[in-house]
Design a protein around this motif. Structure first.
Motif, short mmCIF file in Angstrom:
data_model
loop_
_atom_site.label_atom_id
_atom_site.label_comp_id
_atom_site.label_asym_id
_atom_site.label_seq_id
_atom_site.Cartn_x
_atom_site.Cartn_y
_atom_site.Cartn_z
N LYS A 176 5.30 -0.26 -0.91
CA LYS A 176 5.87 -1.56 -1.33
C LYS A 176 7.38 -1.47 -1.54
O LYS A 176 8.09 -2.45 -1.37
CB LYS A 176 5.19 -2.02 -2.62
CG LYS A 176 5.38 -1.04 -3.76
CD LYS A 176 5.13 -1.65 -5.11
CE LYS A 176 5.31 -0.60 -6.20
NZ LYS A 176 5.30 -1.16 -7.52
N ASP A 218 8.57 -4.94 7.67
CA ASP A 218 7.25 -4.66 7.12
C ASP A 218 6.28 -4.24 8.24
O ASP A 218 5.60 -5.05 8.84
CB ASP A 218 6.72 -5.91 6.39
CG ASP A 218 5.52 -5.57 5.53
OD1 ASP A 218 4.84 -4.58 5.84
OD2 ASP A 218 5.27 -6.30 4.55
N GLU A 250 4.38 -9.13 -4.84
CA GLU A 250 4.39 -7.91 -4.02
C GLU A 250 4.63 -6.63 -4.82
O GLU A 250 5.41 -5.80 -4.41
CB GLU A 250 5.40 -8.07 -2.87
CG GLU A 250 5.10 -9.28 -2.00
CD GLU A 250 6.21 -9.60 -1.01
OE1 GLU A 250 6.60 -8.70 -0.27
OE2 GLU A 250 6.67 -10.76 -1.00
N GLY A 263 -2.34 -4.80 0.17
CA GLY A 263 -0.91 -5.11 0.22
C GLY A 263 -0.55 -5.85 1.50
O GLY A 263 0.21 -6.81 1.50
N ARG A 302 1.10 -9.40 1.41
CA ARG A 302 2.48 -9.51 1.91
C ARG A 302 2.54 -10.47 3.10
O ARG A 302 3.52 -11.16 3.31
CB ARG A 302 3.03 -8.13 2.29
CG ARG A 302 3.22 -7.21 1.09
CD ARG A 302 4.22 -6.10 1.39
NE ARG A 302 3.88 -5.38 2.60
CZ ARG A 302 3.08 -4.30 2.65
NH1 ARG A 302 2.57 -3.82 1.54
NH2 ARG A 302 2.82 -3.72 3.79
#
Lengths: 337, 326
Positions: free
Chosen positions: B163, B191, B270, B285, B289
């Motif tokens: 993260k 990402d 997040e 995640g 996200r």
């Protein structure tokens, strides 16, 4: 009881011989290992510490359909269990857990679902050569090569497995693969002893359980429960991943044209647990629920069945999101006694 | 981070008359663990710390409090709760204020600028954990592991939590007291986790999530650790009507995980706690996200940065882009 040797090269043949039975073994291609049914032609691998999720759900499924019926037809259908099963490579702690939980399912009523599965399963254990950091089986009556609950114990001796049969079921299994095996010699027995001793010495975490079962009820209102549960999130990780936690709930569920009565795992860490219809809950906060988790394992179960309902596998310690550590809780319990 | 200053500040705050207790981090019981701790007096402040192992988002504890019925004549302690926050944690506090989950005057926020925390699983792969709790410090952008008096340098790239690679708010966005100097805001990486999913075909995506959701054990640790999953009456707990069956199977597990993802769209800040605590290793995640990215791209909305903002899911603008509606 017999002791045999299996050359590791013959491991795939060993698996191949066990036809007609459903085999569960650690599997996971490059991913995390989980106990899963072995597909035909697949060779399970046994090089692992222990699976994060215990093999508890094989005998005690997280959701078990007790019976079902269809809309317009009130004939109840009860699932029939008849498939012979082998659990391969379970660790001695997880096998002990099965024998501990069995006492509950044999208690006031014989539980047909659990006991049928238990009858049909052969448990093939794998002794631990490399115990994990949070293992403490030796403090609660187990050990890296404990045979309790097992039908057959395998010990990794490097290029060979030593196979020790414990029960007639284990003998029967060895019988089906006997052309792959050779008699164990004295040297291999010595190797086993050395490996087991070495593993035992690697277990550094310990719990002192003396007087704990009798003493815990005296600590009912002790401030320690507030302290150890303050950061608890109330999730089910410690209980769902515990090989001995066995609380369940029964729910009726419907889906389009079918209704099912299901038994599913419950967790004493949940708000819903023991919530009365009136809205009252005798365990209203995480303090009482944490206290219940420890008392159930280390006191109530000991009273009822004369065994601690914790096998020291360390999963609840490894996986607690906020580092609530049962070894540490028991240290504080001892201190308060 | 100057731990002396941190402990001194904490001791001052916790002894204030208007403060009930303080939530911080302390050394865990073994290895790379750090445990959340509730401090009620100045003496308790001595065990507090802030290090790259402090992954836990303490904002969760603002809404996790369980209130027992009070005995007659006794009044509720309405004093403030003090807590330590990293950049991401402070966004959770801000979002809670936006949603009226807490009131600004109920909290004392002690901000800790954060150069990034460690993924302890990655660290343990390189340096196995020991029974004795280990100490890890920041060294600029990198880390130093102190092991038996020996200092080992850990390059950021090798052990940083996923993260933190995409972090845009390393400094607390809200605080009453800020400890130490602000850290430099790094250019967030692309990402790769979300892109990996976006590059899959619909069928591949389905297979990917089916594989993961099938392993969900429904322990609800993701929900309980989430600072923004704080509904007193969660749809998952409802029995009448039963929105989500208690049966654990792919269908119900998917209903649960998707319900959570949608309820967090435009609210998730997040912090990655859901993914960190999942015992089944579900990459939550990536899911959350992805939702955050959709809200950011489609509506230009970023949750948890402005305490005066209107909650995203309660807002309507006549000129909202609607080009994705069929």
């Amino acid at each position: 009881m017999s002791a045999m040797l299996l050359n590791k090269e013959k491991w795939p043949d060993f698996i191949g011989k066990l036809t007609g039975k459903k085999i569960w073994a650690p599997s996971g291609d490059g991913e995390e290992l989980r106990f899963a049914p072995v597909a035909e032609g697949e060779t399970p691998q046994l090089a692992f510490n222990n699976t994060r999720v215990p093999p508890k759900n094989i005998l005690f499924p997280q959701t078990e359909t007790m019976y079902r019926f269809q809309l317009g037809d009130l004939e109840m259908e009860i699932p029939q269990l008849d498939k012979e099963t082998i659990i391969l490579g379970l660790r001695p702690c997880d096998a002990r857990a099965i024998s501990i939980v069995e006492k509950l399912f044999r208690w006031d009523v014989d539980d047909p679902y659990y006991l049928k599965r238990r009858e049909l399963v052969t448990l093939v254990g794998l002794a631990c050569n490399e115990p994990g950091l949070n293992c403490f089986c030796t403090s609660v009556g187990g050990g890296p090569a404990s045979t309790e609950g097992l039908d057959l114990l395998m010990v990794d001796l490097g290029d060979k497995y030593l196979l020790e049969t414990i029960t007639p079921k284990g003998d029967a299994l060895v019988d089906t693969v006997k052309e792959l095996l050779e008699e164990a010699d004295e040297a291999s027995q010595k190797l086993k002893e050395a490996a087991v001793n070495e593993a035992g010495e690697k277990i550094s975490r310990t719990v002192d359980t003396e007087n704990v079962a009798q003493g815990l009820p005296e600590l009912w209102e002790d401030p320690l429960w507030q302290k150890v549960s303050a950061s608890c999130l109330g999730c089910g990780t410690c209980t769902y991943l515990c090989p001995t936690c066995h609380c369940f709930d029964i729910q009726d569920e419907t889906e389009a044209f079918e209704a099912r009565r299901c038994r599913m795992w419950d967790s004493c860490m949940f708000e819903e647990y023991t919530l009365h219809t009136s809205g009252h809950n005798p365990r209203p906060t995480r303090r009482e629920r944490t206290r219940n988790r420890i008392n159930h394992k280390y006191s109530y179960y000991v009273d009822k069945f004369d065994v601690i309902a914790c096998v020291g596998c360390g999963r609840c310690i490894n996986l607690c999101p906020v580092n609530i550590d049962i070894v540490e809780i028991l240290r504080q319990v001892k201190e308060a006694l | 981070m100057d731990l002396e200053q941190l402990r001194k500040t904490a001791a001052e705050v916790v002894t204030r008359e208007d403060v009930k207790y303080l939530v911080g981090w302390k050394k865990g019981s073994y290895g790379y663990r750090v445990a959340p701790v509730f401090v009620e007096d100045a003496a308790g402040a001595a065990e507090l710390l802030f290090s790259p192992l402090c992954t836990a988002n303490l904002a969760t504890y603002l809404t996790l409090v369980e209130k027992k019925p009070l005995p007659r004549g006794q009044e509720e302690d309405k004093r403030k709760v003090a807590l330590f926050v990293k950049g991401c944690d402070s966004r959770a506090v801000t979002q809670l204020i936006v949603e009226h989950g807490i009131r600004r005057d109920q909290v004392v926020i002690i901000g800790c600028p954060c150069p990034g925390v460690i993924d302890t699983a990655k660290l343990a792969e390189k340096f196995p954990e020991t029974e004795a709790p280990a100490e890890v410090q920041w060294d600029g952008e990198n880390f130093i592991l102190l092991n038996n008096g020996e200092a080992v340098k850990l390059p950021r790239e090798e052990v940083i939590a996923e993260k933190c690679r995409f972090c845009r708010y390393p400094n607390p966005v809200i605080s009453d007291i800020l400890l130490g100097d602000k850290v430099e805001v790094r250019e967030p990486e692309e990402d790769s986790g979300v892109e990996e999913i976006e590059n899959k075909s619909i069928e591949e995506r389905w297979d990917y999530w089916e594989n993961h959701f099938s392993h969900c054990v429904r322990c609800y640790s993701c929900r309980n650790v989430c600072p923004l999953c704080y509904c007193q009456d969660c749809i998952l707990d409802r029995l009448n009507p039963t929105w989500v069956n208690r049966a654990v199977n792919f269908s119900e597990n998917t209903a649960f995980n998707l319900a959570r993802a949608f309820h967090l769209a435009g609210r998730c800040i997040e912090c990655g706690e859901c993914e960190r605590v999942c015992p089944a290793n579900i990459p939550l995640g990536k899911l959350n996200r992805k939702m955050a990215r959709e809200v950011r791209d489609k509506y230009g909305f970023e949750p948890g940065v402005d305490p005066e903002a209107e909650p995203f899911q309660a807002s309507f603008k006549p000129d909202d882009p609607d080009d994705f509606i069929l």
